[in-house]
Design a protein around this motif. Structure first.
Motif, PDB file in Angstrom:
ATOM      1  N   TYR A  22       0.889  -1.169  -0.087  1.00 41.28           N
ATOM      2  CA  TYR A  22       0.219   0.184   0.038  1.00 41.28           C
ATOM      3  C   TYR A  22       0.962   1.340   0.032  1.00 41.28           C
ATOM      4  CZ  TYR A  22      -4.833  -2.026   0.067  1.00 41.28           C
ATOM      5  OH  TYR A  22      -5.705  -2.607  -0.234  1.00 41.28           O
ATOM      6  N   TRP A  25       1.846   1.946  -3.458  1.00 39.38           N
ATOM      7  CA  TRP A  25       0.655   2.358  -4.404  1.00 39.38           C
ATOM      8  C   TRP A  25       0.317   3.809  -3.986  1.00 39.38           C
ATOM      9  CZ3 TRP A  25      -2.070  -2.631  -2.806  1.00 39.38           C
ATOM     10  CH2 TRP A  25      -1.742  -3.670  -3.565  1.00 39.38           C
ATOM     11  N   LEU A  26       0.546   4.151  -2.800  1.00 41.53           N
ATOM     12  CA  LEU A  26       0.323   5.643  -2.202  1.00 41.53           C
ATOM     13  C   LEU A  26       1.420   6.385  -2.947  1.00 41.53           C
ATOM     14  CD1 LEU A  26      -0.872   4.864   1.237  1.00 41.53           C
ATOM     15  CD2 LEU A  26      -2.597   5.786  -0.506  1.00 41.53           C
ATOM     16  N   ASP A  28       3.208   5.929  -5.503  1.00 46.54           N
ATOM     17  CA  ASP A  28       2.857   6.015  -7.011  1.00 46.54           C
ATOM     18  C   ASP A  28       1.804   7.206  -7.443  1.00 46.54           C
ATOM     19  OD1 ASP A  28       3.886   4.990  -9.636  1.00 46.54           O
ATOM     20  OD2 ASP A  28       1.779   4.352  -9.780  1.00 46.54           O
ATOM     21  N   GLU A  29       0.810   7.113  -6.769  1.00 47.72           N
ATOM     22  CA  GLU A  29      -0.128   8.072  -6.974  1.00 47.72           C
ATOM     23  C   GLU A  29       0.349   9.582  -6.791  1.00 47.72           C
ATOM     24  OE1 GLU A  29      -3.288   7.665  -8.036  1.00 47.72           O
ATOM     25  OE2 GLU A  29      -2.725   5.677  -8.207  1.00 47.72           O
ATOM     26  N   THR A  32       2.654  10.120  -9.635  1.00 44.68           N
ATOM     27  CA  THR A  32       1.786  10.525 -10.633  1.00 44.68           C
ATOM     28  C   THR A  32       1.207  12.052 -10.843  1.00 44.68           C
ATOM     29  OG1 THR A  32       1.538   8.238 -11.128  1.00 44.68           O
ATOM     30  CG2 THR A  32      -0.004   9.740 -12.409  1.00 44.68           C
ATOM     31  N   LEU A 146      -6.405   5.184  -0.780  1.00 47.00           N
ATOM     32  CA  LEU A 146      -5.791   4.845  -2.012  1.00 47.00           C
ATOM     33  C   LEU A 146      -6.751   5.248  -3.121  1.00 47.00           C
ATOM     34  CD1 LEU A 146      -3.397   3.883  -3.674  1.00 47.00           C
ATOM     35  CD2 LEU A 146      -4.415   1.506  -3.763  1.00 47.00           C
ATOM     36  N   VAL A 147      -8.111   4.995  -2.768  1.00 45.92           N
ATOM     37  CA  VAL A 147      -9.195   5.343  -3.887  1.00 45.92           C
ATOM     38  C   VAL A 147      -9.612   6.733  -3.984  1.00 45.92           C
ATOM     39  CG1 VAL A 147     -11.867   4.818  -4.533  1.00 45.92           C
ATOM     40  CG2 VAL A 147     -10.398   2.956  -3.987  1.00 45.92           C
ATOM     41  N   ARG A 150      -6.491   8.556  -5.640  1.00 44.84           N
ATOM     42  CA  ARG A 150      -6.460   8.119  -6.976  1.00 44.84           C
ATOM     43  C   ARG A 150      -7.724   8.932  -7.799  1.00 44.84           C
ATOM     44  NH1 ARG A 150      -6.839   2.636  -7.499  1.00 44.84           N
ATOM     45  NH2 ARG A 150      -4.160   2.593  -7.169  1.00 44.84           N
ATOM     46  N   SER A 151      -8.873   9.106  -7.249  1.00 48.04           N
ATOM     47  CA  SER A 151      -9.781   9.941  -7.891  1.00 48.04           C
ATOM     48  C   SER A 151      -9.477  11.396  -7.704  1.00 48.04           C
ATOM     49  CB  SER A 151     -10.955   9.739  -6.834  1.00 48.04           C
ATOM     50  OG  SER A 151     -12.051  10.767  -7.342  1.00 48.04           O
ATOM     51  N   ARG A 153      -6.257  12.331  -8.070  1.00 50.22           N
ATOM     52  CA  ARG A 153      -5.071  12.519  -9.177  1.00 50.22           C
ATOM     53  C   ARG A 153      -5.670  12.518 -10.438  1.00 50.22           C
ATOM     54  NH1 ARG A 153      -4.031   8.580 -12.907  1.00 50.22           N
ATOM     55  NH2 ARG A 153      -4.470   7.126 -11.290  1.00 50.22           N
ATOM     56  N   GLU A 154      -6.638  11.540 -10.696  1.00 46.11           N
ATOM     57  CA  GLU A 154      -7.600  11.742 -12.077  1.00 46.11           C
ATOM     58  C   GLU A 154      -8.237  13.078 -12.229  1.00 46.11           C
ATOM     59  OE1 GLU A 154      -9.873   8.100 -11.685  1.00 46.11           O
ATOM     60  OE2 GLU A 154      -8.182   6.740 -11.987  1.00 46.11           O
TER      61      GLU A 154
END
Length: 163
Positions: A22, A25-26, A28-29, A32, A146-147, A150-151, A153-154
């Protein structure tokens, strides 16, 4: 996964492994988000490789760069959520670091939980206790984090003008 069926050593390994994944993954967000903002298509690969993935640039430094970048998002609605998310990422990172760098200090005879000791930068020792239930709750909360990250970031990426 049913953590209750694992031996203590296996539970410790699973907890540390899941927390580490995790964290990756965090991070990486956040990488990005920074690459989306600071690099164009032609320079992105080099920017990520030479700057953001450089060995000496810590996860904490990336969080601080992302925090300092928030005003550059020009009042984008999603950017307003970023400081709170970054604070939660820092809290998670502190928890994860205890398991990655701490020592098992579980008292003899204690079953169904792990106690991990870590000395912080100020020299204060902290003990983190994890049980199958608390770890499941942590994984659920971290998945939501994480979700949410990511949201954001998007949404930020969608607002960047492309040339």
């Amino acid at each position: 996964m049913d953590y209750k069926t694992l031996l203590r050593e296996d539970f410790d390994a699973v907890v540390t492994g899941e927390l580490t994944h995790y964290a990756i993954w965090l991070e990486d967000e956040i990488v990005t988000i920074l690459a989306d903002h600071y690099a164009n298509d032609a320079t992105r690969s080099d920017f990520v490789r030479l700057i953001l993935r450089r060995d000496g640039l810590t996860f904490q430094s990336k969080i601080e760069i992302a925090r300092a970048t928030v005003p550059a998002f020009r009042d984008h609605l999603a950017a307003a959520k970023l400081p709170g998310l970054l604070k939660r990422v820092e809290e998670f990172k502190g928890y994860r670091n205890a398991f990655a760098h701490g020592l098992d200090q579980t008292p003899e005879g204690v079953k169904g939980e792990i106690h991990v000791g870590l000395v912080n930068r100020a020299g204060k020792e902290t003990i983190r206790k994890v049980t199958p239930e608390s770890h499941s709750a942590m994984m659920d909360a971290t998945e939501r984090l994480l979700v949410e990250l990511r949201s954001v970031r998007e949404a930020l990426a969608a607002s960047i003008p492309r040339n």
